[in-house]
Design a protein around this motif. Sequence first.
Motif, short mmCIF file in Angstrom:
data_model
loop_
_atom_site.label_atom_id
_atom_site.label_comp_id
_atom_site.label_asym_id
_atom_site.label_seq_id
_atom_site.Cartn_x
_atom_site.Cartn_y
_atom_site.Cartn_z
N PHE A 24 0.76 -1.40 0.15
CA PHE A 24 -0.49 -0.33 -0.36
C PHE A 24 0.89 1.54 0.03
CE2 PHE A 24 -1.72 3.01 1.24
CZ PHE A 24 -4.14 3.15 1.10
N VAL A 50 -1.80 -1.82 -3.69
CA VAL A 50 -3.10 -0.44 -4.29
C VAL A 50 -1.93 0.88 -4.16
CG1 VAL A 50 -4.94 1.36 -3.40
CG2 VAL A 50 -4.92 -1.06 -2.89
N ILE A 52 -2.27 4.37 -4.30
CA ILE A 52 -3.33 5.67 -4.62
C ILE A 52 -2.72 7.61 -4.70
CG2 ILE A 52 -4.15 5.68 -1.96
CD1 ILE A 52 -7.34 6.37 -2.91
N SER A 53 -3.36 7.62 -4.73
CA SER A 53 -2.97 9.25 -4.62
C SER A 53 -3.76 10.43 -3.97
CB SER A 53 -2.67 10.14 -6.28
OG SER A 53 -2.18 11.01 -6.36
N MET A 54 -3.39 10.85 -2.82
CA MET A 54 -3.43 11.33 -1.88
C MET A 54 -4.55 12.86 -1.67
SD MET A 54 -5.66 8.73 0.07
CE MET A 54 -6.76 9.51 0.96
N GLU A 55 -5.23 13.45 -1.46
CA GLU A 55 -5.65 14.77 -1.84
C GLU A 55 -4.91 15.73 -1.05
OE1 GLU A 55 -7.54 12.71 -0.39
OE2 GLU A 55 -8.67 13.11 1.01
N ASP A 56 -3.40 15.24 -0.24
CA ASP A 56 -2.93 16.19 0.83
C ASP A 56 -1.64 14.82 1.31
OD1 ASP A 56 -3.85 15.43 2.88
OD2 ASP A 56 -5.30 17.43 2.15
N ALA A 59 -3.51 13.56 4.69
CA ALA A 59 -4.46 12.35 4.12
C ALA A 59 -3.17 10.93 3.94
CB ALA A 59 -5.63 12.21 3.03
N ALA A 62 -2.09 9.34 6.86
CA ALA A 62 -3.31 8.94 6.72
C ALA A 62 -3.83 7.67 6.73
CB ALA A 62 -4.91 9.63 7.37
N ALA A 63 -4.02 7.65 5.15
CA ALA A 63 -4.58 6.63 4.67
C ALA A 63 -3.81 5.70 4.71
CB ALA A 63 -4.26 6.72 3.03
N ALA A 67 -4.27 1.37 6.56
CA ALA A 67 -4.09 0.36 5.84
C ALA A 67 -3.16 -0.43 6.72
CB ALA A 67 -3.26 0.77 4.61
#
Lengths: 366, 176, 262
Positions: A24, A50, A52-56, A59, A62-63, A67
């Motif tokens: 992740f 996985v 994932i390109s987070m918004e900042d 985040a 946090a993600a 995970a």
Amino acid sequence: MSRTEFMQGNAACAEGALAAGCRFFGGYPITPSTEIAETMARRLPKAGGVFISMEDELASIAAVIGAAWTGARAMTATSGPGFSLMMENIGYAAMTETPCVVVNIQRGGPSTGQPTRAAQGDMLQCRFGSHGDYSTIALTPNSVQEMFDLTAKAFDLADRYRVPTFLMSDEIVGHMRERVTIPDAVEVERPRPLAEGSLPFEAGDDGVPGFAPFGSGRAVHVTGLTHDERGYPDTTDPEAHDKLVRRLVAKVESARREIADYEVVNPDAETVFVTYGPPSRTVEQVMRDRPDDSIGHLRLRIVWPFPEFALKVFPNAKTFLMPELNMGQVVREVQRHVDQPVVSIPKIGGELHTPAELVRVLEVYR
Amino acid sequence: MRHEIRFSGYGGQGIILSAVILGRAAALYDDKYAVQTQVYGPEARGGASMGQVVIDDTPILYPEVTEPDIYVIMSQQGFEKYGIRAGEDAVMLIDADLVRSRPTCRYYEIPATSEAKGTLGREIVANIVMMGALVTATGVVSREAIERAVLDSVPKGTEELNLKALKRGFELGERA
Amino acid sequence: MIAPDWFREDRLPHIYCTGCGNGTIINCTLAAVEEMGWKRDETVFVSGIGCSSRAPGYILTDSLHTTHGRALAFATGVKMARPDLHVVVFTGDGDLAAIGGNHFIHACRRNVDMTVICMNNHIYGMTGGQGSPTTPPGAISSTTPYGASEPAFDLAELAVAAGANYVARWTSYHVKELTKAVAAGMQTPGLSFIEARTQCPTNYGRHNKLRSVSAMIEHLRSHAILVAKRDRLVAEGKPIPEGAFTVGELVRRNRPAMGVQR
């Protein structure tokens, strides 16, 4: 069969993570770390993971923590400004004992600073940057090979001690290309499982609790509030807080001999360089160019927890010299552990100390 | 022996790729050590782009280039920014059609861009012509190593064109 | 009726004030979970900070009580890494719309398969009643002593605009409707957002002429108009009553979603 590649440091970091079983990655693009995200974006989906390109960056970390609580090996990568944004949730990871890896490809700061230039200016931030008391582990590679090796090792340490673990690299090592040997597989040490009958935050003798990832039927409540061994908030009892926070610090600090990773050259030396990251390579160059038993070198591959006992390896030391790509950060740690003079050799602006510069310093202090 | 090679030109010429290919040739196919670095930043787009390589027979400790002994310069702006201070003992390969100035050190004029455009029919392989010339003029890596590194690095379907460009570069470098 | 084995009895008593609506919303959510037949060890509750966010601590599943505003980002990590787990987020108006606003719109845009329940009490309750992004204009709070002067966010409309696959709004008065909406959200792949307007008698009501719990609930009931009724009024060119807000299902659609178990 291992394979040999000519690879960029950031790409080797991503490969090290993948080899260690990272599945992740949550991130946000930032120079000079972006190639790590790009490599993970390309490679993770094919490895069953996985990206994932987070918004900042708030985040992103946090993600990664979310995970990690499902049992996945999880990582993010950033540089100074993003690292600053991550600080609150890094404290959350420390408080909740979440194993995860944060890569910081350091650049010149403060603020936006020098996006494409190297620095080691976040070394104290990675140790003390979130509020409250806690302890973490920080690894400092000086080559592309170590970007691979130490990233993989960071995951093991994160799992072993259940702490957010930092790969504190920099633009020089992140962006340079060198030969790197990539093994087919690396050995992986996952967290000790939560034993039947044990509470989710009940520590073993080593101060580390067993781990029951989400979905394993243990109904673990995870909170950033001060909590008891059940994980339940207990925010007003001084003893509850004292017990928890002392354990969070002690589980890392009391294991620093076990965690330590350093190299010693010329233990009988009188003048001793102490380095981590790329300045170590300048010191190695100086010592190869001018062989001299009176000059020693302590090179730290892990800076936090600080292995103060390694300084005692040099019984004849009269002076310690510490080149860093900042205005003198880890040198404070050396200064508080030895009686001899400790000289900071700061360099900022983005370039590595040259051999000639360190030779000039040697001429003054020898 | 330690060599420090600096490439400069304008963005789009494949300057950085040239440095990566040279490093790859040395590190993977000549059993040497190599460290490749480059200048990152907004000025790398359109302006002068720069990549460099350290090559040595022993492990490379200090990884940065301090005083290049070999220059490959493919634009006037690149010369002015990254080539003009070349030391007297250095050697410089210059794309003769794109660089007006000449250094005080020894230099070879290589008509890489006009060869690429004319004989080879594709301007984009000018950097590969230059690499070929670099190898035969300086011997910094072997012909076999650079061939393999070029083949590793170019898009599928362009291998033949790039090998042709490299060989043309070998000839230009031998003559220089 | 909620089976008691979903509660952590050893965590009682809870911290909620007398007359707080959060317990009602937790009950509605757990009733929906039961209706779905979800198992405790396949369900994860995630929350941020605030009164609403204490809810997961009272539920006997894996739960992640995170930092202020970030619950949706944490939940995204949980769900993307383990799509086989059911993820439910409890949040509040301050947590979701102020400090977490950016995560809110991006979670809706990604349409990650989870159920998000916002206990909107129009106030920062836990810190003692400060104005939030959903405090109605004119309302008194400790930081809006002369009446709130900023426009308020419509959270459900925001979720619709940002791309959530299911959006509904009810209140703590509409217990059956709210339970059905949560269950409908749980059934819909993608992000489901259910805004549950609720009473905070301690920190909102007593400063705003709603002195009793029943007065607050009556206020919610009487100002709620069904989406269909609102649409009819608009079509007939009639005015929408002052202070009214829509309740009902605002959207149910099938945009591409992330983290859906295959």
